[in-house]
Design an enzyme around this catalytic site. Sequence first.
Site, PDB file in Angstrom:
ATOM      1  N   SER A 134       0.860  -1.174   0.000  1.00 45.23           N
ATOM      2  CA  SER A 134       0.000   0.000   0.000  1.00 45.23           C
ATOM      3  C   SER A 134       0.901   1.231   0.000  1.00 45.23           C
ATOM      4  O   SER A 134       1.881   1.285  -0.745  1.00 45.23           O
ATOM      5  CB  SER A 134      -0.939  -0.050   1.214  1.00 45.23           C
ATOM      6  OG  SER A 134      -1.785   1.070   1.252  1.00 45.23           O
ATOM      7  N   TYR A 148      -3.964   8.513  -6.946  1.00 47.57           N
ATOM      8  CA  TYR A 148      -3.081   7.549  -6.283  1.00 47.57           C
ATOM      9  C   TYR A 148      -3.517   7.368  -4.830  1.00 47.57           C
ATOM     10  O   TYR A 148      -3.639   6.243  -4.342  1.00 47.57           O
ATOM     11  CB  TYR A 148      -1.622   8.024  -6.355  1.00 47.57           C
ATOM     12  CG  TYR A 148      -0.652   7.041  -5.737  1.00 47.57           C
ATOM     13  CD1 TYR A 148      -0.215   5.930  -6.448  1.00 47.57           C
ATOM     14  CD2 TYR A 148      -0.184   7.214  -4.428  1.00 47.57           C
ATOM     15  CE1 TYR A 148       0.664   5.014  -5.876  1.00 47.57           C
ATOM     16  CE2 TYR A 148       0.690   6.310  -3.861  1.00 47.57           C
ATOM     17  CZ  TYR A 148       1.114   5.207  -4.588  1.00 47.57           C
ATOM     18  OH  TYR A 148       1.970   4.303  -4.019  1.00 47.57           O
ATOM     19  N   LYS A 152      -4.960   3.782  -3.068  1.00 48.33           N
ATOM     20  CA  LYS A 152      -4.365   3.160  -1.883  1.00 48.33           C
ATOM     21  C   LYS A 152      -5.344   3.153  -0.702  1.00 48.33           C
ATOM     22  O   LYS A 152      -5.321   2.216   0.110  1.00 48.33           O
ATOM     23  CB  LYS A 152      -3.056   3.866  -1.513  1.00 48.33           C
ATOM     24  CG  LYS A 152      -1.957   3.701  -2.559  1.00 48.33           C
ATOM     25  CD  LYS A 152      -1.613   2.230  -2.834  1.00 48.33           C
ATOM     26  CE  LYS A 152      -0.436   2.074  -3.774  1.00 48.33           C
ATOM     27  NZ  LYS A 152      -0.077   0.664  -4.015  1.00 48.33           N
TER      28      LYS A 152
END
Length: 272
Positions: A134, A148, A152
């Site tokens: 992660s 992004y 995650k």
Amino acid sequence: MAKTIFITGASRGFGKLWAEAFLKRGDKVVATARNTDTLNDLVKQYGSNILALELDVNNREASFAAIAKAKAHFGRIDILINNAGYGLFGAVEETSEQEARAQMETNFFGLLWLSQAVLPVMREQRSGHIIQVSSILGLVTLPVLGLYNASKFAVEGLSETLATEVKQFGINVTMIEPNGYSTDWSGASAFQTQGLELYGPLKQAFSESATPDTWGKPEATVDAILKVVDSPNPPLRVLFGKVAYNFVKEVYAQRLASIEEWKEVSVTAHGH
């Protein structure tokens, strides 16, 4: 005892570094990459202990096939490390539909497909460890990395849930949450949106905020990943890097303070 480890995104960065570390100590490794030529050096050096497979993690069918090949080749899969992913840099407003979907396809759905594919193997074994690479940006956020960050955060929610579902089968789940490291993640592996001028100053300030000390040394993660892999009771989450530790601790303290500040509103909103 030697382990059989399946790792994605092994062509460079953490993936290749960790694959080599596992091989060096005698583990068997299934290393995947979009281009397996990048793994020729490891194949030459470690021979039958490594199986290099071409894989685009966005392809669900190919992901299931790769897990099946790995199981047929080595007989078991002790650890899956979902490491494939990339960074998309750009403001949320700048991000195109294609860029947003592609980011989620690789960073989230690719990880989901492989997790689903390996579970029957690990359930049959009554043991296994799924390690999701992660990011601290699955816990806290930075500007100009909105998609992004979102990918995650999705990985975190999925993996925490998965951990509660598969513990009964002897399967552990760990999320590794690194800060920035001196890999290709923000360089050759990164994608940039088409910029809007009004976000220029923010991007410049963000770029200038990094110092040499901000970036961790990739080689320093080797001992850390080996400790996680070898732990009889691995953590659900583990931060990699001192920047990650300090950043997350500070943000979580602020969140708790805000929750307390708004406690009366929260409790009243329950209705009884």
